[in-house]
Design an enzyme around this catalytic site. Sequence first.
Site, PDB file in Angstrom:
ATOM      1  N   GLY A  70      59.327  -5.250  55.192  1.00  0.00           N
ATOM      2  CA  GLY A  70      58.857  -5.131  53.819  1.00  0.00           C
ATOM      3  C   GLY A  70      59.987  -4.771  52.876  1.00  0.00           C
ATOM      4  O   GLY A  70      59.994  -3.695  52.294  1.00  0.00           O
ATOM      5  N   LYS A 285      53.627  14.279  46.506  1.00  0.00           N
ATOM      6  CA  LYS A 285      53.778  12.922  45.967  1.00  0.00           C
ATOM      7  C   LYS A 285      52.406  12.306  45.699  1.00  0.00           C
ATOM      8  O   LYS A 285      52.239  11.503  44.768  1.00  0.00           O
ATOM      9  CB  LYS A 285      54.562  12.068  46.966  1.00  0.00           C
ATOM     10  N   ASN A 293      50.184   7.982  38.120  1.00  0.00           N
ATOM     11  CA  ASN A 293      50.424   6.538  38.232  1.00  0.00           C
ATOM     12  C   ASN A 293      49.235   5.675  37.806  1.00  0.00           C
ATOM     13  O   ASN A 293      49.429   4.647  37.143  1.00  0.00           O
ATOM     14  CB  ASN A 293      50.854   6.192  39.659  1.00  0.00           C
TER      15      ASN A 293
END
Length: 390
Positions: A70, A285, A293
Amino acid sequence: MTSQEHPNWLTALLVDTRPPPKLFAWSPANIQPKLDEGIDMGSSNSDEEYDNDACVCQSTDSDQRIYIIGPGNIGRLYATHMARHPNALPITLVVHRKELLSQWVACEGVGLADITSGKLFLNKGFTVEWWTETRPPYGPVKEVADGKKLHNVFISTKAEAGLAEADRIRRYLGRCSSVVFAQNGVCKLWPPHGPLYISHRYPSGDTPTFSACVVSHGVASAGPFLSVHAAPADAYIGPVFWASDPESPWRHPSDDFFIRHIATTPHVNTKQVSSGEIWLLQLEKLVMNAAINPLTALLRCKTGELFTSYGSDDPLALVIDKLLWQTSAVIQGLVDHKTSHSVITSYAEHMSQPGTSCSVPKVRKKLMERFSQPILKAKLGWEEDRDTGL
Protein backbone atom coordinates in the site's frame (compact mmCIF):
# COMPACT_ATOMS: atom_id res chain seq x y z
CA MET A 1 -15.55 -14.99 25.20
CA THR A 2 -18.69 -16.07 23.39
CA SER A 3 -19.14 -15.73 19.67
CA GLN A 4 -21.72 -12.96 20.28
CA GLU A 5 -18.95 -10.83 21.79
CA HIS A 6 -16.70 -11.17 18.76
CA PRO A 7 -16.57 -8.28 16.29
CA ASN A 8 -17.81 -9.13 12.81
CA TRP A 9 -14.33 -9.17 11.26
CA LEU A 10 -13.13 -11.74 13.81
CA THR A 11 -16.21 -13.93 13.53
CA ALA A 12 -15.74 -14.13 9.76
CA LEU A 13 -12.11 -15.20 10.15
CA LEU A 14 -12.80 -17.73 12.91
CA VAL A 15 -15.25 -19.65 10.72
CA ASP A 16 -12.91 -19.51 7.72
CA THR A 17 -11.00 -22.80 7.56
CA ARG A 18 -9.60 -22.40 4.06
CA PRO A 19 -5.82 -22.61 3.65
CA PRO A 20 -4.04 -19.32 2.94
CA PRO A 21 -3.95 -18.54 -0.79
CA LYS A 22 -0.95 -18.94 -3.05
CA LEU A 23 -0.12 -15.51 -4.45
CA PHE A 24 1.67 -14.59 -7.65
CA ALA A 25 3.89 -11.51 -7.76
CA TRP A 26 3.15 -9.71 -11.01
CA SER A 27 5.71 -7.19 -12.23
CA PRO A 28 5.60 -4.66 -15.12
CA ALA A 29 7.07 -7.46 -17.27
CA ASN A 30 3.75 -9.27 -16.96
CA ILE A 31 1.92 -6.26 -18.38
CA GLN A 32 4.35 -5.38 -21.15
CA PRO A 33 6.38 -8.40 -22.31
CA LYS A 34 9.26 -6.22 -23.47
CA LEU A 35 10.26 -3.15 -21.54
CA ASP A 36 12.99 -0.71 -22.45
CA GLU A 37 15.96 -1.27 -20.21
CA GLY A 38 16.53 2.44 -19.76
CA ILE A 39 13.90 4.98 -18.82
CA ASP A 40 14.52 8.65 -19.50
CA MET A 41 14.43 10.41 -16.16
CA GLY A 42 14.83 13.84 -17.71
CA SER A 43 17.29 16.50 -16.70
CA SER A 44 17.70 17.37 -13.04
CA ASN A 45 18.12 20.76 -11.43
CA SER A 46 19.15 22.04 -8.03
CA ASP A 47 15.67 21.41 -6.60
CA GLU A 48 15.53 17.73 -7.65
CA GLU A 49 17.40 14.82 -6.12
CA TYR A 50 17.50 11.44 -7.85
CA ASP A 51 18.16 8.39 -5.71
CA ASN A 52 18.16 5.69 -8.38
CA ASP A 53 21.02 3.82 -6.75
CA ALA A 54 19.90 4.27 -3.17
CA CYS A 55 18.13 0.92 -3.00
CA VAL A 56 20.72 -1.09 -4.88
CA CYS A 57 22.01 -3.87 -2.67
CA GLN A 58 23.97 -7.00 -3.45
CA SER A 59 21.39 -9.26 -1.86
CA THR A 60 17.84 -9.53 -3.18
CA ASP A 61 16.86 -12.31 -0.77
CA SER A 62 13.47 -11.97 0.91
CA ASP A 63 15.12 -11.98 4.34
CA GLN A 64 16.79 -8.66 3.48
CA ARG A 65 14.07 -7.05 1.41
CA ILE A 66 11.46 -4.62 2.74
CA TYR A 67 7.93 -5.01 1.35
CA ILE A 68 5.76 -1.88 1.54
CA ILE A 69 2.15 -2.95 1.02
CA GLY A 70 0.00 0.00 0.00
CA PRO A 71 2.51 2.65 -1.10
CA GLY A 72 0.19 5.62 -0.54
CA ASN A 73 1.26 8.82 1.18
CA ILE A 74 2.73 7.20 4.30
CA GLY A 75 4.23 4.37 2.26
CA ARG A 76 5.89 6.82 -0.13
CA LEU A 77 7.23 8.90 2.76
CA TYR A 78 8.91 5.90 4.36
CA ALA A 79 10.01 4.35 1.07
CA THR A 80 11.78 7.58 0.11
CA HIS A 81 13.69 7.84 3.36
CA MET A 82 14.27 4.11 3.91
CA ALA A 83 16.13 4.27 0.60
CA ARG A 84 18.33 6.95 2.18
CA HIS A 85 19.08 4.82 5.25
CA PRO A 86 22.83 4.42 5.95
CA ASN A 87 22.25 0.66 5.76
CA ALA A 88 19.62 0.71 3.02
CA LEU A 89 17.87 -2.54 2.12
CA PRO A 90 16.18 -3.43 -1.19
CA ILE A 91 12.54 -2.32 -1.22
CA THR A 92 9.52 -3.71 -3.04
CA LEU A 93 6.38 -1.60 -3.40
CA VAL A 94 3.26 -3.79 -3.46
CA VAL A 95 0.44 -2.00 -5.30
CA HIS A 96 -3.26 -2.88 -5.06
CA ARG A 97 -4.21 -2.53 -8.73
CA LYS A 98 -2.74 -4.06 -11.88
CA GLU A 99 -2.99 -0.71 -13.68
CA LEU A 100 -0.42 0.78 -11.32
CA LEU A 101 2.27 -1.47 -12.83
CA SER A 102 1.86 0.32 -16.16
CA GLN A 103 1.75 3.69 -14.44
CA TRP A 104 5.02 2.85 -12.70
CA VAL A 105 6.71 2.25 -16.05
CA ALA A 106 5.51 5.60 -17.37
CA CYS A 107 6.37 7.70 -14.30
CA GLU A 108 9.69 8.93 -12.96
CA GLY A 109 9.46 6.81 -9.83
CA VAL A 110 8.37 7.61 -6.30
CA GLY A 111 8.28 11.37 -5.85
CA LEU A 112 8.25 13.21 -2.53
CA ALA A 113 8.08 17.00 -2.56
CA ASP A 114 9.58 18.34 0.66
CA ILE A 115 8.02 21.72 1.45
CA THR A 116 10.60 22.55 4.12
CA SER A 117 13.67 22.10 1.93
CA GLY A 118 11.97 22.94 -1.35
CA LYS A 119 13.35 19.75 -2.89
CA LEU A 120 11.69 17.03 -4.92
CA PHE A 121 13.07 13.58 -4.16
CA LEU A 122 12.65 11.13 -7.05
CA ASN A 123 13.52 7.45 -6.86
CA LYS A 124 13.01 4.75 -9.48
CA GLY A 125 15.21 2.23 -7.68
CA PHE A 126 12.32 0.21 -6.25
CA THR A 127 10.86 -3.09 -7.36
CA VAL A 128 7.10 -2.85 -7.93
CA GLU A 129 4.75 -5.85 -7.70
CA TRP A 130 1.05 -6.63 -7.68
CA TRP A 131 0.08 -9.69 -5.61
CA THR A 132 -2.85 -11.76 -6.81
CA GLU A 133 -4.13 -15.34 -6.90
CA THR A 134 -4.29 -15.10 -10.70
CA ARG A 135 -1.36 -16.62 -12.56
CA PRO A 136 0.07 -14.18 -15.14
CA PRO A 137 -0.76 -15.32 -18.71
CA TYR A 138 2.62 -14.20 -20.05
CA GLY A 139 5.94 -12.99 -18.79
CA PRO A 140 7.89 -14.41 -15.85
CA VAL A 141 5.85 -16.41 -13.34
CA LYS A 142 6.94 -15.69 -9.77
CA GLU A 143 5.37 -16.55 -6.45
CA VAL A 144 5.50 -14.00 -3.65
CA ALA A 145 8.94 -14.15 -2.01
CA ASP A 146 9.67 -17.14 -4.27
CA GLY A 147 7.41 -19.18 -2.01
CA LYS A 148 9.51 -18.42 1.07
CA LYS A 149 8.81 -16.26 4.11
CA LEU A 150 8.62 -12.48 4.13
CA HIS A 151 10.80 -10.93 6.83
CA ASN A 152 10.16 -7.17 6.76
CA VAL A 153 6.60 -6.08 5.94
CA PHE A 154 5.35 -2.48 6.17
CA ILE A 155 1.57 -2.21 5.69
CA SER A 156 0.50 1.35 4.93
CA THR A 157 -2.92 0.76 3.40
CA LYS A 158 -6.03 2.42 4.76
CA ALA A 159 -6.71 1.30 8.32
CA GLU A 160 -9.77 -0.81 7.50
CA ALA A 161 -7.77 -2.84 4.96
CA GLY A 162 -4.65 -3.40 7.06
CA LEU A 163 -5.48 -6.67 8.79
CA ALA A 164 -7.13 -8.07 5.66
CA GLU A 165 -3.85 -7.54 3.78
CA ALA A 166 -1.86 -9.20 6.55
CA ASP A 167 -4.28 -12.12 6.68
CA ARG A 168 -4.12 -12.61 2.91
CA ILE A 169 -0.33 -13.03 2.98
CA ARG A 170 -0.16 -15.22 6.10
CA ARG A 171 1.10 -18.13 3.95
CA TYR A 172 4.33 -16.12 3.68
CA LEU A 173 4.53 -15.05 7.33
CA GLY A 174 6.06 -16.88 10.26
CA ARG A 175 8.27 -16.54 13.31
CA CYS A 176 10.94 -14.79 11.22
CA SER A 177 8.47 -12.14 10.01
CA SER A 178 8.10 -8.62 11.38
CA VAL A 179 4.89 -6.90 10.27
CA VAL A 180 4.36 -3.18 10.90
CA PHE A 181 0.96 -1.49 10.55
CA ALA A 182 1.34 2.23 9.73
CA GLN A 183 -2.18 3.65 9.57
CA ASN A 184 -4.51 6.24 11.06
CA GLY A 185 -6.41 3.75 13.17
CA VAL A 186 -6.19 1.42 16.13
CA CYS A 187 -4.63 -1.95 15.36
CA LYS A 188 -7.11 -4.83 15.61
CA LEU A 189 -4.55 -7.19 17.14
CA TRP A 190 -4.63 -5.75 20.66
CA PRO A 191 -6.14 -7.98 23.39
CA PRO A 192 -8.58 -9.57 23.60
CA HIS A 193 -9.20 -10.12 19.87
CA GLY A 194 -5.61 -10.19 18.63
CA PRO A 195 -4.42 -13.28 20.55
CA LEU A 196 -7.56 -15.17 19.54
CA TYR A 197 -7.09 -14.28 15.87
CA ILE A 198 -3.40 -15.23 15.93
CA SER A 199 -3.97 -18.57 17.66
CA HIS A 200 -6.56 -19.41 14.99
CA ARG A 201 -4.49 -18.33 11.98
CA TYR A 202 -0.94 -19.37 12.92
CA PRO A 203 0.51 -22.62 14.27
CA SER A 204 2.05 -22.49 17.71
CA GLY A 205 5.69 -21.45 17.59
CA ASP A 206 5.45 -19.82 14.16
CA THR A 207 3.86 -16.47 14.97
CA PRO A 208 5.09 -13.22 13.42
CA THR A 209 5.88 -10.09 15.39
CA PHE A 210 3.22 -7.44 14.82
CA SER A 211 3.91 -3.76 15.50
CA ALA A 212 2.15 -0.44 15.04
CA CYS A 213 3.53 2.85 13.75
CA VAL A 214 1.71 6.09 14.62
CA VAL A 215 2.63 8.76 12.07
CA SER A 216 2.00 12.47 12.67
CA HIS A 217 3.64 13.76 9.49
CA GLY A 218 1.34 15.67 7.18
CA VAL A 219 1.58 14.07 3.72
CA ALA A 220 -0.78 14.74 0.81
CA SER A 221 -1.18 13.00 -2.53
CA ALA A 222 -0.22 14.85 -5.70
CA GLY A 223 -0.79 11.98 -8.13
CA PRO A 224 0.20 8.33 -8.65
CA PHE A 225 3.49 7.64 -6.82
CA LEU A 226 3.78 11.36 -5.95
CA SER A 227 3.24 12.96 -2.53
CA VAL A 228 3.86 16.29 -0.85
CA HIS A 229 5.47 16.27 2.60
CA ALA A 230 3.60 19.37 3.76
CA ALA A 231 4.01 19.19 7.53
CA PRO A 232 7.09 17.42 8.95
CA ALA A 233 6.45 16.02 12.41
CA ASP A 234 7.35 12.74 14.12
CA ALA A 235 6.26 9.13 14.45
CA TYR A 236 6.30 6.34 17.02
CA ILE A 237 6.69 2.59 16.63
CA GLY A 238 6.14 -0.17 19.15
CA PRO A 239 5.18 -3.87 19.39
CA VAL A 240 1.56 -5.03 19.49
CA PHE A 241 2.03 -8.80 19.60
CA TRP A 242 5.11 -10.93 19.79
CA ALA A 243 5.73 -14.54 20.73
CA SER A 244 8.58 -15.49 23.00
CA ASP A 245 11.36 -17.42 21.33
CA PRO A 246 12.23 -20.58 23.29
CA GLU A 247 15.67 -20.57 21.66
CA SER A 248 16.30 -16.95 22.75
CA PRO A 249 14.13 -16.35 25.86
CA TRP A 250 16.08 -13.19 26.71
CA ARG A 251 15.12 -11.43 23.49
CA HIS A 252 12.76 -8.48 23.77
CA PRO A 253 10.53 -7.01 21.05
CA SER A 254 12.72 -3.90 21.15
CA ASP A 255 15.45 -6.11 19.66
CA ASP A 256 13.37 -6.67 16.51
CA PHE A 257 15.54 -5.86 13.49
CA PHE A 258 12.84 -4.21 11.39
CA ILE A 259 11.56 -2.04 14.25
CA ARG A 260 15.09 -0.79 14.86
CA HIS A 261 15.62 -0.23 11.13
CA ILE A 262 12.52 1.95 10.93
CA ALA A 263 13.48 3.81 14.11
CA THR A 264 16.86 4.68 12.57
CA THR A 265 15.48 5.75 9.18
CA PRO A 266 16.57 9.36 8.60
CA HIS A 267 14.27 12.37 8.25
CA VAL A 268 11.08 10.74 9.59
CA ASN A 269 11.94 11.05 13.30
CA THR A 270 10.44 7.71 14.34
CA LYS A 271 10.84 6.96 18.05
CA GLN A 272 10.80 3.42 19.42
CA VAL A 273 8.38 3.03 22.36
CA SER A 274 6.93 0.28 24.52
CA SER A 275 3.84 -1.75 23.73
CA GLY A 276 1.71 0.13 26.27
CA GLU A 277 2.79 3.54 25.01
CA ILE A 278 2.06 2.76 21.35
CA TRP A 279 -1.42 1.61 22.44
CA LEU A 280 -2.01 4.95 24.14
CA LEU A 281 -0.61 6.90 21.20
CA GLN A 282 -3.00 5.10 18.87
CA LEU A 283 -5.88 6.09 21.14
CA GLU A 284 -4.75 9.72 21.10
CA LYS A 285 -4.56 9.63 17.32
CA LEU A 286 -8.10 8.22 17.38
CA VAL A 287 -9.25 11.48 18.97
CA MET A 288 -8.09 13.40 15.90
CA ASN A 289 -9.67 10.86 13.58
CA ALA A 290 -13.00 10.88 15.43
CA ALA A 291 -13.41 14.55 16.36
CA ILE A 292 -11.38 16.63 13.91
CA ASN A 293 -10.83 14.86 10.59
CA PRO A 294 -14.55 14.21 9.90
CA LEU A 295 -15.29 17.91 10.41
CA THR A 296 -12.53 19.10 8.09
CA ALA A 297 -13.83 16.70 5.44
CA LEU A 298 -17.45 17.74 5.96
CA LEU A 299 -16.72 21.48 6.02
CA ARG A 300 -13.96 21.22 3.41
CA CYS A 301 -11.56 23.27 5.49
CA LYS A 302 -8.13 22.95 7.02
CA THR A 303 -7.71 21.88 10.65
CA GLY A 304 -6.61 25.34 11.79
CA GLU A 305 -9.87 26.87 10.55
CA LEU A 306 -11.81 24.85 13.13
CA PHE A 307 -10.12 26.77 15.93
CA THR A 308 -10.76 30.34 14.77
CA SER A 309 -13.73 30.88 17.10
CA TYR A 310 -13.72 30.32 20.88
CA GLY A 311 -17.15 31.73 21.71
CA SER A 312 -19.15 29.51 24.06
CA ASP A 313 -22.22 29.79 21.85
CA ASP A 314 -20.39 29.10 18.60
CA PRO A 315 -22.18 26.15 16.92
CA LEU A 316 -18.97 24.62 15.60
CA ALA A 317 -17.35 24.85 19.04
CA LEU A 318 -20.34 23.08 20.58
CA VAL A 319 -20.15 20.30 18.00
CA ILE A 320 -16.44 19.75 18.66
CA ASP A 321 -17.03 19.73 22.42
CA LYS A 322 -19.77 17.15 22.01
CA LEU A 323 -17.54 14.97 19.84
CA LEU A 324 -14.75 15.19 22.41
CA TRP A 325 -17.09 14.21 25.25
CA GLN A 326 -18.24 11.16 23.30
CA THR A 327 -14.72 10.18 22.26
CA SER A 328 -13.45 10.62 25.81
CA ALA A 329 -16.21 8.41 27.21
CA VAL A 330 -15.42 5.61 24.75
CA ILE A 331 -11.67 5.68 25.39
CA GLN A 332 -12.07 5.92 29.17
CA GLY A 333 -14.41 2.94 29.02
CA LEU A 334 -11.74 1.00 27.14
CA VAL A 335 -9.02 2.00 29.63
CA ASP A 336 -11.22 0.89 32.52
CA HIS A 337 -12.28 -2.39 30.87
CA LYS A 338 -10.89 -5.70 32.11
CA THR A 339 -9.68 -6.65 28.63
CA SER A 340 -7.16 -3.78 28.77
CA HIS A 341 -5.57 -5.04 31.98
CA SER A 342 -2.61 -6.78 30.33
CA VAL A 343 -1.53 -3.85 28.17
CA ILE A 344 -1.96 -1.35 31.03
CA THR A 345 0.06 -3.64 33.31
CA SER A 346 2.80 -3.77 30.68
CA TYR A 347 2.73 0.02 30.41
CA ALA A 348 2.88 0.41 34.21
CA GLU A 349 5.86 -1.93 34.48
CA HIS A 350 7.67 -0.04 31.73
CA MET A 351 7.03 3.33 33.39
CA SER A 352 8.02 2.25 36.92
CA GLN A 353 11.44 3.11 38.27
CA PRO A 354 13.96 0.24 38.64
CA GLY A 355 13.62 -1.45 42.00
CA THR A 356 10.14 -0.07 42.66
CA SER A 357 6.78 -1.75 42.30
CA CYS A 358 4.14 -0.38 39.97
CA SER A 359 0.58 0.34 40.99
CA VAL A 360 -1.72 -0.60 38.16
CA PRO A 361 -4.77 1.13 39.72
CA LYS A 362 -2.81 4.40 40.02
CA VAL A 363 -1.61 4.14 36.44
CA ARG A 364 -5.14 3.40 35.26
CA LYS A 365 -6.41 6.49 37.14
CA LYS A 366 -3.78 8.69 35.48
CA LEU A 367 -4.74 7.31 32.09
CA MET A 368 -8.40 8.10 32.78
CA GLU A 369 -7.33 11.71 33.41
CA ARG A 370 -5.14 11.69 30.30
CA PHE A 371 -8.19 10.91 28.19
CA SER A 372 -10.64 13.20 29.99
CA GLN A 373 -12.48 15.73 27.84
CA PRO A 374 -10.70 18.83 29.25
CA ILE A 375 -7.25 17.31 28.68
CA LEU A 376 -8.13 16.19 25.17
CA LYS A 377 -9.50 19.65 24.43
CA ALA A 378 -6.31 21.28 25.72
CA LYS A 379 -4.19 19.04 23.49
CA LEU A 380 -6.19 20.22 20.51
CA GLY A 381 -5.37 23.83 21.32
CA TRP A 382 -8.58 24.84 23.05
CA GLU A 383 -8.85 26.82 26.30
CA GLU A 384 -9.65 24.52 29.19
CA ASP A 385 -11.68 27.13 31.08
CA ARG A 386 -14.01 27.95 28.19
CA ASP A 387 -17.66 27.34 28.95
CA THR A 388 -18.78 24.48 26.73
CA GLY A 389 -22.47 25.19 27.14
CA LEU A 390 -23.22 21.47 27.27
